[in-house]
Motif scaffolding. Sequence first.
Motif, PDB file in Angstrom:
ATOM      1  N   ARG A   6       0.827  -1.209   0.000  1.00 19.24           N
ATOM      2  CA  ARG A   6       0.000   0.000   0.000  1.00 19.24           C
ATOM      3  C   ARG A   6       0.858   1.255   0.000  1.00 19.24           C
ATOM      4  O   ARG A   6       1.926   1.296   0.620  1.00 19.24           O
ATOM      5  CB  ARG A   6      -0.921   0.024   1.215  1.00 19.24           C
ATOM      6  CG  ARG A   6      -2.059  -0.960   1.129  1.00 19.24           C
ATOM      7  CD  ARG A   6      -2.763  -1.078   2.453  1.00 19.24           C
ATOM      8  NE  ARG A   6      -3.364   0.180   2.870  1.00 19.24           N
ATOM      9  CZ  ARG A   6      -4.674   0.447   2.776  1.00 19.24           C
ATOM     10  NH1 ARG A   6      -5.484  -0.461   2.261  1.00 19.24           N
ATOM     11  NH2 ARG A   6      -5.158   1.584   3.181  1.00 19.24           N
ATOM     12  N   SER A   7       0.366   2.260  -0.695  1.00 21.35           N
ATOM     13  CA  SER A   7       0.967   3.585  -0.660  1.00 21.35           C
ATOM     14  C   SER A   7       0.415   4.351   0.538  1.00 21.35           C
ATOM     15  O   SER A   7      -0.683   4.073   1.029  1.00 21.35           O
ATOM     16  CB  SER A   7       0.662   4.341  -1.949  1.00 21.35           C
ATOM     17  OG  SER A   7       0.892   5.731  -1.801  1.00 21.35           O
ATOM     18  N   GLU A   8       1.177   5.316   1.021  1.00 24.41           N
ATOM     19  CA  GLU A   8       0.708   6.175   2.100  1.00 24.41           C
ATOM     20  C   GLU A   8      -0.512   6.989   1.669  1.00 24.41           C
ATOM     21  O   GLU A   8      -1.277   7.470   2.505  1.00 24.41           O
ATOM     22  CB  GLU A   8       1.830   7.120   2.533  1.00 24.41           C
ATOM     23  CG  GLU A   8       1.730   7.625   3.942  1.00 24.41           C
ATOM     24  CD  GLU A   8       1.895   6.511   4.959  1.00 24.41           C
ATOM     25  OE1 GLU A   8       1.118   6.529   5.940  1.00 24.41           O
ATOM     26  OE2 GLU A   8       2.754   5.633   4.797  1.00 24.41           O
ATOM     27  N   LEU A   9      -0.714   7.123   0.349  1.00 25.46           N
ATOM     28  CA  LEU A   9      -1.816   7.923  -0.185  1.00 25.46           C
ATOM     29  C   LEU A   9      -3.036   7.087  -0.540  1.00 25.46           C
ATOM     30  O   LEU A   9      -4.005   7.624  -1.091  1.00 25.46           O
ATOM     31  CB  LEU A   9      -1.342   8.690  -1.428  1.00 25.46           C
ATOM     32  CG  LEU A   9      -0.163   9.639  -1.211  1.00 25.46           C
ATOM     33  CD1 LEU A   9       0.239  10.293  -2.526  1.00 25.46           C
ATOM     34  CD2 LEU A   9      -0.499  10.688  -0.172  1.00 25.46           C
ATOM     35  N   HIS A  10      -2.992   5.799  -0.247  1.00 24.85           N
ATOM     36  CA  HIS A  10      -4.083   4.915  -0.659  1.00 24.85           C
ATOM     37  C   HIS A  10      -5.437   5.403  -0.130  1.00 24.85           C
ATOM     38  O   HIS A  10      -6.431   5.427  -0.869  1.00 24.85           O
ATOM     39  CB  HIS A  10      -3.807   3.492  -0.170  1.00 24.85           C
ATOM     40  CG  HIS A  10      -4.846   2.502  -0.557  1.00 24.85           C
ATOM     41  ND1 HIS A  10      -4.841   1.859  -1.775  1.00 24.85           N
ATOM     42  CD2 HIS A  10      -5.935   2.034   0.107  1.00 24.85           C
ATOM     43  CE1 HIS A  10      -5.887   1.052  -1.843  1.00 24.85           C
ATOM     44  NE2 HIS A  10      -6.567   1.137  -0.716  1.00 24.85           N
ATOM     45  N   SER A  11      -5.484   5.796   1.133  1.00 26.77           N
ATOM     46  CA  SER A  11      -6.744   6.223   1.741  1.00 26.77           C
ATOM     47  C   SER A  11      -7.005   7.710   1.575  1.00 26.77           C
ATOM     48  O   SER A  11      -8.089   8.188   1.923  1.00 26.77           O
ATOM     49  CB  SER A  11      -6.740   5.882   3.239  1.00 26.77           C
ATOM     50  OG  SER A  11      -6.581   4.496   3.447  1.00 26.77           O
ATOM     51  N   ALA A  12      -6.024   8.449   1.072  1.00 30.40           N
ATOM     52  CA  ALA A  12      -6.156   9.905   0.997  1.00 30.40           C
ATOM     53  C   ALA A  12      -6.697  10.392  -0.336  1.00 30.40           C
ATOM     54  O   ALA A  12      -7.203  11.513  -0.425  1.00 30.40           O
ATOM     55  CB  ALA A  12      -4.801  10.560   1.267  1.00 30.40           C
ATOM     56  N   ILE A  13      -6.603   9.574  -1.386  1.00 29.06           N
ATOM     57  CA  ILE A  13      -6.899  10.063  -2.736  1.00 29.06           C
ATOM     58  C   ILE A  13      -8.360  10.480  -2.885  1.00 29.06           C
ATOM     59  O   ILE A  13      -8.663  11.554  -3.423  1.00 29.06           O
ATOM     60  CB  ILE A  13      -6.510   8.995  -3.766  1.00 29.06           C
ATOM     61  CG1 ILE A  13      -4.989   8.951  -3.918  1.00 29.06           C
ATOM     62  CG2 ILE A  13      -7.168   9.260  -5.111  1.00 29.06           C
ATOM     63  CD1 ILE A  13      -4.484   7.915  -4.880  1.00 29.06           C
ATOM     64  N   LYS A  14      -9.283   9.656  -2.417  1.00 27.63           N
ATOM     65  CA  LYS A  14     -10.697   9.992  -2.595  1.00 27.63           C
ATOM     66  C   LYS A  14     -11.077  11.249  -1.812  1.00 27.63           C
ATOM     67  O   LYS A  14     -11.881  12.067  -2.289  1.00 27.63           O
ATOM     68  CB  LYS A  14     -11.567   8.810  -2.167  1.00 27.63           C
ATOM     69  CG  LYS A  14     -11.456   7.614  -3.103  1.00 27.63           C
ATOM     70  CD  LYS A  14     -12.398   6.491  -2.692  1.00 27.63           C
ATOM     71  CE  LYS A  14     -12.294   5.327  -3.672  1.00 27.63           C
ATOM     72  NZ  LYS A  14     -13.189   4.205  -3.302  1.00 27.63           N
ATOM     73  N   ILE A  15     -10.508  11.411  -0.624  1.00 31.95           N
ATOM     74  CA  ILE A  15     -10.788  12.626   0.142  1.00 31.95           C
ATOM     75  C   ILE A  15     -10.173  13.833  -0.554  1.00 31.95           C
ATOM     76  O   ILE A  15     -10.780  14.909  -0.613  1.00 31.95           O
ATOM     77  CB  ILE A  15     -10.252  12.483   1.575  1.00 31.95           C
ATOM     78  CG1 ILE A  15     -10.886  11.270   2.262  1.00 31.95           C
ATOM     79  CG2 ILE A  15     -10.510  13.743   2.386  1.00 31.95           C
ATOM     80  CD1 ILE A  15     -10.354  10.997   3.645  1.00 31.95           C
ATOM     81  N   GLN A  16      -8.977  13.664  -1.113  1.00 32.53           N
ATOM     82  CA  GLN A  16      -8.350  14.749  -1.867  1.00 32.53           C
ATOM     83  C   GLN A  16      -9.205  15.149  -3.066  1.00 32.53           C
ATOM     84  O   GLN A  16      -9.356  16.340  -3.373  1.00 32.53           O
ATOM     85  CB  GLN A  16      -6.956  14.324  -2.343  1.00 32.53           C
ATOM     86  CG  GLN A  16      -6.223  15.360  -3.174  1.00 32.53           C
ATOM     87  CD  GLN A  16      -5.743  16.533  -2.351  1.00 32.53           C
ATOM     88  OE1 GLN A  16      -4.838  16.410  -1.547  1.00 32.53           O
ATOM     89  NE2 GLN A  16      -6.367  17.688  -2.551  1.00 32.53           N
ATOM     90  N   ASP A  17      -9.812  14.159  -3.733  1.00 31.89           N
ATOM     91  CA  ASP A  17     -10.707  14.472  -4.856  1.00 31.89           C
ATOM     92  C   ASP A  17     -11.912  15.282  -4.394  1.00 31.89           C
ATOM     93  O   ASP A  17     -12.344  16.219  -5.068  1.00 31.89           O
ATOM     94  CB  ASP A  17     -11.165  13.173  -5.530  1.00 31.89           C
ATOM     95  CG  ASP A  17     -10.075  12.520  -6.364  1.00 31.89           C
ATOM     96  OD1 ASP A  17      -9.106  13.223  -6.714  1.00 31.89           O
ATOM     97  OD2 ASP A  17     -10.197  11.324  -6.682  1.00 31.89           O
ATOM     98  N   ARG A  18     -12.482  14.922  -3.240  1.00 31.61           N
ATOM     99  CA  ARG A  18     -13.628  15.676  -2.718  1.00 31.61           C
ATOM    100  C   ARG A  18     -13.234  17.121  -2.417  1.00 31.61           C
ATOM    101  O   ARG A  18     -13.984  18.060  -2.721  1.00 31.61           O
ATOM    102  CB  ARG A  18     -14.171  15.017  -1.441  1.00 31.61           C
ATOM    103  CG  ARG A  18     -14.825  13.676  -1.648  1.00 31.61           C
ATOM    104  CD  ARG A  18     -15.861  13.393  -0.570  1.00 31.61           C
ATOM    105  NE  ARG A  18     -15.390  13.552   0.779  1.00 31.61           N
ATOM    106  CZ  ARG A  18     -14.933  12.574   1.550  1.00 31.61           C
ATOM    107  NH1 ARG A  18     -14.855  11.340   1.055  1.00 31.61           N
ATOM    108  NH2 ARG A  18     -14.548  12.796   2.792  1.00 31.61           N
ATOM    109  N   ILE A  19     -12.078  17.290  -1.813  1.00 30.33           N
ATOM    110  CA  ILE A  19     -11.628  18.642  -1.488  1.00 30.33           C
ATOM    111  C   ILE A  19     -11.427  19.453  -2.759  1.00 30.33           C
ATOM    112  O   ILE A  19     -11.842  20.622  -2.846  1.00 30.33           O
ATOM    113  CB  ILE A  19     -10.321  18.577  -0.661  1.00 30.33           C
ATOM    114  CG1 ILE A  19     -10.589  17.933   0.700  1.00 30.33           C
ATOM    115  CG2 ILE A  19      -9.721  19.964  -0.501  1.00 30.33           C
ATOM    116  CD1 ILE A  19      -9.338  17.682   1.509  1.00 30.33           C
ATOM    117  N   ASN A  20     -10.794  18.850  -3.766  1.00 22.54           N
ATOM    118  CA  ASN A  20     -10.556  19.570  -5.016  1.00 22.54           C
ATOM    119  C   ASN A  20     -11.868  19.969  -5.692  1.00 22.54           C
ATOM    120  O   ASN A  20     -11.994  21.070  -6.233  1.00 22.54           O
ATOM    121  CB  ASN A  20      -9.721  18.708  -5.966  1.00 22.54           C
ATOM    122  CG  ASN A  20      -8.275  18.581  -5.516  1.00 22.54           C
ATOM    123  OD1 ASN A  20      -7.826  19.336  -4.658  1.00 22.54           O
ATOM    124  ND2 ASN A  20      -7.560  17.642  -6.073  1.00 22.54           N
TER     125      ASN A  20
END
Length: 459
Positions: free
Chosen positions: A211-225
């Motif tokens: 797993r990447s450290e960003l595995h769980s962060a990408i979808k939240i990052q998309d929502r923020i963007n």
Amino acid sequence: MADETEIRRLRSLAARKLDFQTGRAARFQRYYDGDQDVPAILDTEERQAFRRFLDEARANWCELVVNAVAERLQVVGFQFDGAEDIVSDIWQASRMDADAELVQTDALITSSGFVLVQADEDNPTGVSITPESPYEACVLYQPGNRRRRIAGYKRWTDTDTGITTEILLTPDAVVTWEGPPTSEPAIEANPSGVVGMIEVIPQPRTYGLPRSELHSAIKIQDRINTTLFNRLVATDYGAFRQVWASGIKVARQVIGCDDDGNPIERPVRPYNVGANRLLVAENPQARFGALAESTLTGYLSSVEQDVNHLAAITQTPPHYLLGQIINVNADAIKAAEAGLVAKVGRRARHIGESWEEAIRTALSIIGHPSAVDLSAEVIWADQETRSEGQRVDALVKMGTLGVPRDVLWQRWGATPQEIERWHQMAAEQAAEDASAQAAAFGLPGAATYEAALTGTPQG
């Protein structure tokens, strides 16, 4: 030496694995670099019109999530069965005191980092450790064993000549292809007898991909963007009061004629609205008004909520992301960072295994007997946030419990070489003190000083 059929098979497997690994790594890298797309629901023409908004809507929280872990993973030294000096020389001569951070950051972002350990006549230690890109290197493992390497593979293309080079490393051979894939390889014996390509994996799994450290962060990052994009659109089109008017005559300008000769007219803007301008109409029935602006409070609170979710899911302290750290005591900060410290400890445990394997491989290449030491450990810098006073106070209390001084120095963050140097400095200071005391009592100070240094008893 492996036969040509086996070499071709390993090359094909490694090439396919690298292709997949590169595509997967590129996705995570885009989020770390802040180059990801904004998933706005717009057609092609609108995307073109709002391109400026798309560029401005990226807020790179993913970089903070990775860096919060990377900055706490600092290798201080190694404990290696009395071989600390040669291990330190290898590490320093390969400039890994700096380059290790590059490999660890790559691994945290893309899920894998790589180093190549090989014999090097130009290196004073006889061996070198070099960082490799996850876009250019991969490792093949024995089926059913995620630790036993059967081959290492590296592929890159020269930007000047366009020539692609492939290197396959097996315990028996070093195979090199240059040019088209159909070119004949150059096969040489592997003098080290080991696969020198080491993979650094912070989050391995018994099943599935690391797993990447960003595995769980990408979808939240998309929502923020997406929220930020919508906020920018609202800011540009709805955050200012729009003036309206009725009962006024709008002038028109003829801009051409249609096929039947009828004039084509275009309305002319009747007013140039501004803070220092007055709207006037000759028609007494004319009316003016304004539409209320759109408030941005909902967008701002939505982003803040998503950032808090990001902090909780990735175990990143909220004050790292939001910068809200007013009137917070040390105990509260320590409690907020407890999850991050625990996460960093887990990453260090798995990354440390890779560094130990890299050092064992290097010692094996130069024929050092400590290459078989399985009790070796990586010494990491303190991963908790402590003031200097807190650290000293804790070490003093540990010393009163009988903890050896070397352990206290190690907890302070000293390398094995620093500890050895401090012992020597302490011995010299003790000798000077003994000489001064001897002189005070009229004894031969010089002889006392020399005896203290050499440990030779005086008659």
